[in-house]
Design an enzyme around this catalytic site. Structure first.
Site, short mmCIF file in Angstrom:
data_model
loop_
_atom_site.label_atom_id
_atom_site.label_comp_id
_atom_site.label_asym_id
_atom_site.label_seq_id
_atom_site.Cartn_x
_atom_site.Cartn_y
_atom_site.Cartn_z
N THR A 28 -11.56 -8.24 -53.41
CA THR A 28 -12.75 -9.04 -53.67
C THR A 28 -13.30 -9.68 -52.40
OG1 THR A 28 -11.97 -9.53 -55.91
CG2 THR A 28 -13.64 -10.99 -54.99
N ARG A 35 -5.63 0.34 -49.26
CA ARG A 35 -4.90 1.38 -50.00
C ARG A 35 -5.85 2.30 -50.74
NH1 ARG A 35 -0.11 -2.28 -52.82
NH2 ARG A 35 1.01 -2.82 -50.91
N LYS A 88 -4.31 -19.19 -48.05
CA LYS A 88 -3.88 -20.59 -47.98
C LYS A 88 -2.38 -20.74 -48.17
CE LYS A 88 -5.26 -19.89 -52.48
NZ LYS A 88 -6.28 -18.94 -52.95
N LYS A 147 -3.80 -25.95 -50.55
CA LYS A 147 -5.06 -26.34 -49.91
C LYS A 147 -5.02 -27.78 -49.41
CE LYS A 147 -7.50 -23.15 -52.98
NZ LYS A 147 -8.34 -23.03 -54.19
#
Length: 431
Positions: free
Chosen positions: A13, A45, A103, A203
């Site tokens: 994404t 991939r 993160k 975060k």
């Protein structure tokens, strides 16, 4: 000047969004950085139909990118821990700058990664790892660099915020709204990281390290999820003039730094209270500027890619400058150790909800126990029982109290014969 060559590892994404933004806005980036930025290699991939890679070399081997002498900046978008850490350290060893949206990797292994980056005089940039497209890290490191940061608080997990919003608006239980979030693609099949606060804690420690100049301290962060919040809690909070949000809070105190993620009551008039759905927001308090608020999409392909590309552009501006690397997490100037406070040492007001047998004197015994432990009551709701002798909900708001004192009082209250089950406990913040 020669183009800056970027290698993108991961074409999911965020990876596909990053390639699309770099290609679509190539002319804008060139004019703003003074350099052409070229996607010179991709490791993936499988192809991604949302991204055109026909004229870009693609390899299934991410380490081929890390070892490619032509690549200036490696973009790590594969996620996870072990392989991602090895990839990033390999790129650093080869003198490459790194941009990541990972993160978890930064929160748990960042101290080691930044140390390696300093030794090789390269930059590790990670804006996209916190709050997606919101430039919270840049705000702390650049826009607010002249401030002593007192505290910050944020809604930094969109999944949890969506769930609490839906529970409040529709009165639906947690399990039902979680299933809805999974059907919509907001929550993973295993939602633990989102609903139990782990993602938000990752975060928060990154934000806190940049705010206070302290090492990353994920293992010392208090983390509590939203799975125990009920529609009744959301309703009672609203009756008292509050909203419940899943907040990450970092605060500098004379005793040390607070790092905590948990459900929190905030006044319904506060700007953070109106941040609904999957949106994120970060509120920062500086000694010079006061409070500043940052709001936007905390996830998604191109919102997160926006932050990735911003980091690439920053590095592109500096790439041939001597001594380019700035420590990605600045150390304390005076070298003092700043402890992370235990949650038992935190002071906060609290919302308490308990189920009690509908008998005379129950409320009096509860308030006596609170008073004996030095806990003052700010507000009280007592709901009528469904039938004679049935259970009633007692809801209290306390003044600020040390967590350890409150915990002792709650044990006494839960031991009363007339109290059914455990006492729900949610902290209150007046930001």
């Amino acid at each position: 000047m020669k183009p800056v060559k970027v290698g993108v590892c991961g074409l999911g994404t965020v990876g596909s969004g990053t390639v699309n933004v770099l290609r679509r806005n190539a002319d804008i980036l060139s004019s703003r950085t003074g350099r052409n930025i070229q996607v010179a290699q991709i490791a993936a991939r499988r192809p991604n139909p949302s991204c055109d890679t026909a004229d870009i070399p693609v390899t299934p081997d991410i380490f081929e990118v890390a070892n490619n002498p032509e690549i200036d900046i490696l973009v790590e978008l594969i996620g996870g821990y072990d392989v991602a850490k090895k990839l990033v350290l390999t790129a650093i060893k080869n003198g490459k700058h790194v941009v990541t949206a990972n993160k978890a990797l930064i929160a748990e292994h960042g101290n080691e990664i930044f140390s390696a980056a300093r030794e090789k005089n390269v930059v590790v940039a990670y804006e996209a790892g916190v709050a997606g497209g919101i430039p919270a890290i840049k705000a702390l490191r650049e826009g607010l660099v002249g401030n002593r940061i007192n505290w910050l608080a944020g809604i930094i997990n969109g999944t949890g915020n969506f769930i609490l919003t839906e529970m409040k608006d529709k009165g639906s239980p947690f399990a039902d709204v979680l299933k809805q979030a999974q059907d919509l693609g907001y929550a993973e099949a295993d939602p633990t990281f989102d609903v139990e606060g782990i993602d938000a804690a990752h975060k928060l420690v990154i934000l806190a390290a940049n705010a206070f100049g302290t090492p990353l301290a994920f293992d010392k962060t208090y983390t509590e999820g939203i799975s125990k919040v009920t529609p009744q809690d959301l309703q009672y909070a609203q009756e008292l003039g509050y909203r419940i949000k899943h907040l990450g809070i970092a605060r500098r105190t004379e005793q040390g730094v607070e790092l905590r993620v948990h459900p929190t009551l905030i006044p319904e008039s506060h700007l953070l209270a109106s941040v609904d759905g999957v949106m994120n927001s970060v509120l920062i308090d500086g000694d010079a500027v006061g409070q500043t608020l940052y709001y936007g999409a905390g996830a998604g392909s191109e919102p997160t890619a926006s932050a990735v590309v911003a980091d690439i552009a920053d590095i592109a501006r500096l790439i041939d400058t001597p001594q380019v690397a700035v420590p990605p997490v600045a150390p304390l100037k005076d070298g003092r150790e700043v402890p992370v406070l235990s949650i038992t040492d935190v002071h906060a007001a609290c919302y308490l909800r308990m189920s009690a047998k509908d008998r005379p004197g129950v409320l009096m015994r509860v308030t006596e126990i609170l008073g004996q432990n030095g806990i003052n009551i700010d507000a009280l709701l007592q709901k009528e029982g469904q039938e004679s002798g049935g259970a009633v909900d007692i809801v209290l708001l306390t003044h600020d109290i040390r967590e350890s004192l409150l915990s002792a009082a709650l044990k006494e209250i839960e031991a009363l014969d007339d109290i059914i089950g455990s006492v729900a406990h949610i902290r209150v913040e007046h930001l």
